[in-house]
Write a protein that holds these residues in place. Sequence first.
Motif, PDB file in Angstrom:
ATOM      1  N   ASP A 307      -6.414  -8.101  40.746  1.00  0.00           N
ATOM      2  CA  ASP A 307      -6.664  -8.364  39.229  1.00  0.00           C
ATOM      3  C   ASP A 307      -6.100  -9.625  38.787  1.00  0.00           C
ATOM      4  N   TYR A 309      -6.101 -11.361  36.120  1.00  0.00           N
ATOM      5  CA  TYR A 309      -5.272 -11.709  34.856  1.00  0.00           C
ATOM      6  C   TYR A 309      -3.868 -11.248  35.213  1.00  0.00           C
ATOM      7  N   LYS A 310      -3.525 -10.113  36.113  1.00  0.00           N
ATOM      8  CA  LYS A 310      -1.994  -9.778  36.287  1.00  0.00           C
ATOM      9  C   LYS A 310      -1.582 -10.736  37.144  1.00  0.00           C
ATOM     10  N   MET A 312      -2.143 -14.039  37.242  1.00  0.00           N
ATOM     11  CA  MET A 312      -2.182 -15.177  36.169  1.00  0.00           C
ATOM     12  C   MET A 312      -0.772 -14.918  35.472  1.00  0.00           C
ATOM     13  N   GLU A 313      -0.637 -13.937  34.791  1.00  0.00           N
ATOM     14  CA  GLU A 313       0.518 -13.451  34.128  1.00  0.00           C
ATOM     15  C   GLU A 313       1.862 -13.426  34.952  1.00  0.00           C
ATOM     16  N   PRO A 338     -10.993 -17.561  39.894  1.00  0.00           N
ATOM     17  CA  PRO A 338     -10.152 -16.240  39.839  1.00  0.00           C
ATOM     18  C   PRO A 338     -10.555 -15.661  41.155  1.00  0.00           C
ATOM     19  N   SER A 654      -5.385 -20.410  32.140  1.00  0.00           N
ATOM     20  CA  SER A 654      -6.249 -18.897  32.038  1.00  0.00           C
ATOM     21  C   SER A 654      -7.244 -18.867  32.395  1.00  0.00           C
ATOM     22  N   ILE A 655      -7.546 -17.639  32.927  1.00  0.00           N
ATOM     23  CA  ILE A 655      -8.949 -17.420  33.493  1.00  0.00           C
ATOM     24  C   ILE A 655     -10.067 -17.933  32.763  1.00  0.00           C
ATOM     25  N   VAL A 704     -12.876 -11.312  39.133  1.00  0.00           N
ATOM     26  CA  VAL A 704     -13.044 -10.501  37.870  1.00  0.00           C
ATOM     27  C   VAL A 704     -14.270  -9.796  37.850  1.00  0.00           C
TER      28      VAL A 704
END
Length: 714
Positions: A307, A309-310, A312-313, A338, A654-655, A704
């Motif tokens: 994932d 997004y996770k 990247m966080e 990504p 950010s993605i 993604v």
Amino acid sequence: MEYPFALTFGLELDRSHYAGAEAADDRLYLGPQGLLEWLEDALELEAPEQSNEYLRIEELRQICLALVRSRREAEEGSGEGEAFFFEQSLELDSFTTAADLLERHDELLLAGWDFEAGEEAPERLKVMALLREKVKAGAPGESGMSLSPGTAERLAGVEAALEKPLFSEVQLLEPLELLPPVWQRLLPKLGPLKEPQPGPFEEDSDLARFQRFLQAGEVRPFRAEGDGSLLLLRVGRASDAAAYVAGLFSVNPDFRPLCLVPDFSSRLDFAMVKEGLPSMGLLSVSLARPGLQLLKLAPAFLWEPIDPYKLMEFVSLPVKPLDEELATVIARLLAEMPGMRGERWNNRIREFFAEAEERWSQQPKRLAEVRRQYNFWFVRTRYELSEKAPKEDILKLFRYLMRWARKAYEEGGEKQQSLLVLHAQARQLTEWLDYLPEEALTPLELERLVRKVYQPSPVQFRPREEGSPDSVHHAAAVATPVEELLWWDFTENEPPAFFSRWYRHEMDWLVARGLALENPDRLNRRHLWQQRWAIWQVHKRLVLVLPETDHGAACLPHPLLSELSVAFSLSSEGLDKISFRPGQTLPGITKLPSEESPEPQPLPEPQPFLRFSLREWLEEREEETFSSLEDLFYYPHKWFFRYGLQWRKSPILSIVREETLMGKLAHRLFEYLMNEDCLSWSQKELHNWIDRKIPVLLQAEGAVLLMYGREPER
């Protein structure tokens, strides 16, 4: 042994409470948890060293699973049997179901039920009685598995061991009839009870009139006089309200009311410190702490596809078990493409460690630690989302977090309190996982497990400093009368609606046997009493601070504002005489903070031209990519800045947007195709090549599109 103490008991005294400037040495101010621990010590009863509620949930879960198995085995043998009321829920979400059953079990135990249910008992209570029987004896097929004592069992043990009064007086802050049933039974045994008595409010002031209105409970309106005893301060934004209140404290050294801060926010404390005032040491509660975020982001490294997004966080957090320089490199890679472990990824990581070997040649331990961090998080075995991850791998993940959190807390000078919370919650998770009989978990099971442990915890960013105002976090935590009270953030901050876990006929059956459960009516009346208690304790001045917006969202006023409006509805002016805004004169407060507006600083005029020396700036390029050729043919200025001058936009971590990602993937696929001898391929060979290449490309640079629900785009 005699105990020459008086006791003040309130349900909200366990955290911060106000007992006056000089609290008496012979009086204890205790809430439920504090009193339980004091009684266990006085009665020499054994108490657990730490909270074990999460382990009790797992113990009851295993007992319930064993009970269901034994019922089904008996049903197969006899052909008869009826499912338990919790059976379907247990199959869908065993952790949440076990937690709910544990709350039901404890509630019945605290009510004083002996779990004896005859044939006439409601069906669900029969099941709870059977569950209690298995809890005491250990579930069939689960040798040695029983339920560890929790708060309910500890209170029952205290009640059984208590033989004589221990206090000279027990002052209550809530009426006995509004307390939970177990305290209604226990408190009278501790000593002579003294019920709370608001008032009398005999002064002729706005504050006293409102206090009498709340006490009488009658719609008998008054006329506001604006005498300064009751002030409603309306401010546009919460941040402006904090700055204004801090300014009031700064210019009025004698104005030091007790501050009621119910929102567990440090906004007011930060504003006080900016004004050069001593810190109040307020507690702050939030799930957005970087340390706590790690607990829910770490499992993302177990699963395939990743994932982005996770991830990247994770790498963007200010506090993380990853070197900051390496995290920045990975964040830029994820922002641009990504995915993970592709050709560009591997080249950039290889370059990073090559550069690090030169820069850290005198720090071999640091280099080794950064390599270990990278290998632990990014070079590991991952499992398909449709499969289960071995429990041992999950344990390694959270044990790593637990050890790192403790080490980082100590190395950081013991300032990052959220790391201590992370250490404690990671330890709870590892202990819970050790208890699990399952050898592997699905993503959903692991997420549910983390959610049970992942809870906000109060953090104190600055210790309280001498000279700061006293503060409490709950209206019912004002244990003694005060001269002045400032109710910060007088907005709606209500608990969720009260619902009973039991049907009416079940409660009637229990009441007929002399048992009383918590019910919505008592909870609501108790909540109303606690809301008003702080106002009843004020003698001289009450200041209510009501912001209209917070973080851009409209704030709902506190429910007591409606009663305030009714109380002073005798005249058409209503609340006008007690309502004020920043800049207006406040009756009884001599000085107001001044407003200063900074002077605008205009930006310089932009330059219309940029001049370059081509020989100095341009570099020869031996080859061009598909993307660079497209820019050269269609957008020459873009090619000049990006490829000629080697300028890059500062990356936003950010993605990339989906449209941009699609274009990047298409260009990348053409680049791969141009490296192949594809001119002689047939259409079938081209399709086969695309089918082989696309999954690899998506895994490396477009993960993604591999996420759940993205099948149409793929």
